[in-house]
Design a protein around this motif. Structure first.
Motif, PDB file in Angstrom:
ATOM      1  N   GLY A  54      16.074 173.718  43.500  1.00  0.00           N
ATOM      2  CA  GLY A  54      16.554 172.534  43.361  1.00  0.00           C
ATOM      3  C   GLY A  54      15.998 171.592  42.245  1.00  0.00           C
ATOM      4  N   PRO A  55      16.133 170.359  42.193  1.00  0.00           N
ATOM      5  CA  PRO A  55      16.662 169.407  43.243  1.00  0.00           C
ATOM      6  C   PRO A  55      18.167 169.784  43.500  1.00  0.00           C
ATOM      7  CG  PRO A  55      16.571 168.218  41.287  1.00  0.00           C
ATOM      8  CD  PRO A  55      15.979 169.737  41.028  1.00  0.00           C
ATOM      9  N   PHE A  56      18.518 169.509  44.958  1.00  0.00           N
ATOM     10  CA  PHE A  56      19.993 169.739  45.222  1.00  0.00           C
ATOM     11  C   PHE A  56      20.846 168.495  45.353  1.00  0.00           C
ATOM     12  CE2 PHE A  56      16.991 173.072  47.034  1.00  0.00           C
ATOM     13  CZ  PHE A  56      17.714 173.928  46.475  1.00  0.00           C
ATOM     14  N   ASP A  57      20.431 167.403  44.733  1.00  0.00           N
ATOM     15  CA  ASP A  57      21.276 166.209  44.797  1.00  0.00           C
ATOM     16  C   ASP A  57      22.586 166.283  44.374  1.00  0.00           C
ATOM     17  OD1 ASP A  57      18.679 165.141  45.343  1.00  0.00           O
ATOM     18  OD2 ASP A  57      18.495 164.295  43.206  1.00  0.00           O
ATOM     19  N   ALA A  58      22.930 167.224  43.489  1.00  0.00           N
ATOM     20  CA  ALA A  58      24.356 167.345  42.960  1.00  0.00           C
ATOM     21  C   ALA A  58      25.206 168.537  43.358  1.00  0.00           C
ATOM     22  CB  ALA A  58      24.300 167.164  41.297  1.00  0.00           C
ATOM     23  N   TRP A  59      24.504 169.579  44.150  1.00  0.00           N
ATOM     24  CA  TRP A  59      24.971 170.558  44.898  1.00  0.00           C
ATOM     25  C   TRP A  59      26.126 170.110  45.886  1.00  0.00           C
ATOM     26  CZ3 TRP A  59      22.967 175.847  45.122  1.00  0.00           C
ATOM     27  CH2 TRP A  59      22.099 176.172  44.018  1.00  0.00           C
ATOM     28  N   PRO A  60      27.103 170.940  46.003  1.00  0.00           N
ATOM     29  CA  PRO A  60      28.200 170.627  47.100  1.00  0.00           C
ATOM     30  C   PRO A  60      27.693 170.061  48.469  1.00  0.00           C
ATOM     31  CG  PRO A  60      28.735 172.667  45.980  1.00  0.00           C
ATOM     32  CD  PRO A  60      27.229 172.238  45.513  1.00  0.00           C
ATOM     33  N   THR A  61      26.680 170.847  48.960  1.00  0.00           N
ATOM     34  CA  THR A  61      26.040 170.489  50.259  1.00  0.00           C
ATOM     35  C   THR A  61      25.024 169.289  49.991  1.00  0.00           C
ATOM     36  OG1 THR A  61      24.660 172.276  50.258  1.00  0.00           O
ATOM     37  CG2 THR A  61      26.520 172.595  51.424  1.00  0.00           C
ATOM     38  N   GLY A  62      24.663 168.908  48.839  1.00  0.00           N
ATOM     39  CA  GLY A  62      23.817 167.825  48.662  1.00  0.00           C
ATOM     40  C   GLY A  62      24.345 166.513  48.493  1.00  0.00           C
ATOM     41  N   GLY A  63      24.607 165.985  47.596  1.00  0.00           N
ATOM     42  CA  GLY A  63      25.504 164.892  47.215  1.00  0.00           C
ATOM     43  C   GLY A  63      26.951 164.993  47.096  1.00  0.00           C
ATOM     44  N   GLY A  64      27.466 166.077  47.102  1.00  0.00           N
ATOM     45  CA  GLY A  64      28.904 166.500  46.813  1.00  0.00           C
ATOM     46  C   GLY A  64      29.893 166.092  47.891  1.00  0.00           C
ATOM     47  N   GLY A  65      29.091 166.021  49.140  1.00  0.00           N
ATOM     48  CA  GLY A  65      29.823 165.653  50.276  1.00  0.00           C
ATOM     49  C   GLY A  65      30.351 166.931  51.337  1.00  0.00           C
ATOM     50  N   PHE A  66      30.001 168.116  51.042  1.00  0.00           N
ATOM     51  CA  PHE A  66      30.505 169.297  51.565  1.00  0.00           C
ATOM     52  C   PHE A  66      29.599 169.501  52.637  1.00  0.00           C
ATOM     53  CE2 PHE A  66      33.023 169.670  47.676  1.00  0.00           C
ATOM     54  CZ  PHE A  66      34.237 169.800  48.287  1.00  0.00           C
ATOM     55  N   GLU A  67      29.949 170.013  53.874  1.00  0.00           N
ATOM     56  CA  GLU A  67      28.915 170.387  54.905  1.00  0.00           C
ATOM     57  C   GLU A  67      28.824 171.899  54.572  1.00  0.00           C
ATOM     58  OE1 GLU A  67      30.466 167.519  58.432  1.00  0.00           O
ATOM     59  OE2 GLU A  67      31.944 169.015  57.829  1.00  0.00           O
ATOM     60  N   TYR A  68      29.730 172.687  53.942  1.00  0.00           N
ATOM     61  CA  TYR A  68      29.572 174.199  53.984  1.00  0.00           C
ATOM     62  C   TYR A  68      30.224 174.422  52.307  1.00  0.00           C
ATOM     63  CZ  TYR A  68      29.858 179.024  54.543  1.00  0.00           C
ATOM     64  OH  TYR A  68      29.762 180.421  54.112  1.00  0.00           O
ATOM     65  N   PHE A  69      29.060 175.351  51.770  1.00  0.00           N
ATOM     66  CA  PHE A  69      29.510 175.780  50.396  1.00  0.00           C
ATOM     67  C   PHE A  69      29.266 177.276  50.229  1.00  0.00           C
ATOM     68  CE2 PHE A  69      27.796 177.088  46.195  1.00  0.00           C
ATOM     69  CZ  PHE A  69      28.933 176.755  45.546  1.00  0.00           C
ATOM     70  N   TYR A  70      30.386 178.062  49.690  1.00  0.00           N
ATOM     71  CA  TYR A  70      29.951 179.449  49.500  1.00  0.00           C
ATOM     72  C   TYR A  70      30.732 179.638  48.100  1.00  0.00           C
ATOM     73  CZ  TYR A  70      30.151 184.302  49.975  1.00  0.00           C
ATOM     74  OH  TYR A  70      30.017 185.747  49.658  1.00  0.00           O
ATOM     75  N   GLY A  71      29.804 180.016  47.154  1.00  0.00           N
ATOM     76  CA  GLY A  71      30.473 180.089  46.189  1.00  0.00           C
ATOM     77  C   GLY A  71      29.316 180.169  44.854  1.00  0.00           C
ATOM     78  N   PHE A  72      29.939 179.709  43.686  1.00  0.00           N
ATOM     79  CA  PHE A  72      28.894 180.151  42.372  1.00  0.00           C
ATOM     80  C   PHE A  72      28.763 178.781  41.687  1.00  0.00           C
ATOM     81  CE2 PHE A  72      33.173 181.572  41.155  1.00  0.00           C
ATOM     82  CZ  PHE A  72      33.326 180.909  39.965  1.00  0.00           C
ATOM     83  N   ILE A  73      27.493 178.547  41.210  1.00  0.00           N
ATOM     84  CA  ILE A  73      27.297 177.376  40.306  1.00  0.00           C
ATOM     85  C   ILE A  73      27.667 177.582  38.788  1.00  0.00           C
ATOM     86  CG2 ILE A  73      25.543 175.374  39.536  1.00  0.00           C
ATOM     87  CD1 ILE A  73      26.298 175.524  42.748  1.00  0.00           C
ATOM     88  N   GLY A  74      28.249 176.732  38.357  1.00  0.00           N
ATOM     89  CA  GLY A  74      28.576 176.897  36.757  1.00  0.00           C
ATOM     90  C   GLY A  74      30.110 177.442  36.743  1.00  0.00           C
ATOM     91  N   GLY A  75      30.295 177.862  35.427  1.00  0.00           N
ATOM     92  CA  GLY A  75      31.713 177.999  35.032  1.00  0.00           C
ATOM     93  C   GLY A  75      32.130 179.257  35.164  1.00  0.00           C
ATOM     94  N   TYR A  85      26.095 181.513  46.161  1.00  0.00           N
ATOM     95  CA  TYR A  85      25.148 180.829  47.242  1.00  0.00           C
ATOM     96  C   TYR A  85      25.860 180.271  48.559  1.00  0.00           C
ATOM     97  CZ  TYR A  85      21.957 180.035  43.236  1.00  0.00           C
ATOM     98  OH  TYR A  85      21.066 180.247  42.370  1.00  0.00           O
ATOM     99  N   GLU A  86      24.988 180.473  49.527  1.00  0.00           N
ATOM    100  CA  GLU A  86      25.754 180.018  50.720  1.00  0.00           C
ATOM    101  C   GLU A  86      24.783 178.350  51.124  1.00  0.00           C
ATOM    102  OE1 GLU A  86      27.627 181.340  54.878  1.00  0.00           O
ATOM    103  OE2 GLU A  86      25.796 182.606  53.988  1.00  0.00           O
ATOM    104  N   GLY A  87      25.485 177.508  51.167  1.00  0.00           N
ATOM    105  CA  GLY A  87      24.753 176.334  51.043  1.00  0.00           C
ATOM    106  C   GLY A  87      23.931 176.411  49.769  1.00  0.00           C
ATOM    107  N   THR A  88      22.541 175.984  49.694  1.00  0.00           N
ATOM    108  CA  THR A  88      21.809 176.037  48.609  1.00  0.00           C
ATOM    109  C   THR A  88      20.873 177.345  48.673  1.00  0.00           C
ATOM    110  OG1 THR A  88      19.848 174.943  49.889  1.00  0.00           O
ATOM    111  CG2 THR A  88      21.370 173.631  48.716  1.00  0.00           C
ATOM    112  N   HIS A  89      21.475 178.346  49.471  1.00  0.00           N
ATOM    113  CA  HIS A  89      20.335 179.656  49.590  1.00  0.00           C
ATOM    114  C   HIS A  89      20.950 180.552  48.861  1.00  0.00           C
ATOM    115  CE1 HIS A  89      17.588 177.716  52.139  1.00  0.00           C
ATOM    116  NE2 HIS A  89      18.960 177.267  52.862  1.00  0.00           N
ATOM    117  N   ARG A  90      20.376 181.600  48.018  1.00  0.00           N
ATOM    118  CA  ARG A  90      21.066 182.627  47.493  1.00  0.00           C
ATOM    119  C   ARG A  90      21.401 183.628  48.397  1.00  0.00           C
ATOM    120  NH1 ARG A  90      20.121 185.201  42.409  1.00  0.00           N
ATOM    121  NH2 ARG A  90      21.979 186.440  42.174  1.00  0.00           N
TER     122      ARG A  90
END
Length: 147
Positions: A54-75, A85-90
């Motif tokens: 973290g911090p996870f403020d800007a992650w999809p399930t943090g400040g992004g407004g998503f209740e669920y996230f499955y994917g990759f961070i970056g381009g 990642y699933e949520g904020t967990h690897r």
């Protein structure tokens, strides 16, 4: 944010941080009763927040407004051996099957998520953000490369 997070500068609007005067679409929809999920590329996290610690403020399930996230961070993400990642967990990739492909995996996860939403809360509207495009060209499957 005036550009992708990797080109942050001290110029107003180009610091990779979403101002508190703005709200991502997913957050607005979530606050209005939608179930929200993001699958795939998330290129809105500032570089200094991309760690699994973290911090996870800007992650999809943090400040992004998503209740669920499955994917990759970056381009970028490898199509056959991605860091997901699933949520904020690897996501644990040790059980990956032969013939694995990132887009197929994300598609399966999205279909399952939608099915779960419709089975458990059929009257609740939902929003899915499904992003497969990376900045690099897509490569053929190993079978198509003779391997």
């Amino acid at each position: 944010m005036g550009g992708i997070t990797e080109i942050a500068s001290g110029s107003p609007g180009y610091n990779s941080v979403l101002p508190n005067t703005c709200s991502p679409l997913a957050r607005t929809l979530k606050l209005n009763g939608y179930a929200t999920a993001q699958f795939g590329k998330c290129h809105e996290v500032p570089v200094w927040q991309t760690s699994p610690a973290g911090p996870f403020d800007a992650w999809p399930t943090g400040g992004g407004g998503f209740e669920y996230f499955y994917g990759f961070i970056g381009g970028e993400a490898h199509q056959w051996y991605p860091s997901l990642y699933e949520g904020t967990h690897r996501w644990n990739s040790s059980g990956r099957r032969r013939g694995y492909h990132l887009v197929e995996d994300m598609t399966d996860k999205a279909i399952n998520w939608i099915g779960q939403q419709k089975a458990l809360i059929p009257d609740k509207p939902f929003f899915v953000y499904f992003r497969t495009r990376r900045h690099a060209c897509a490569a053929p499957c190993p079978e198509g490369m003779g391997g």
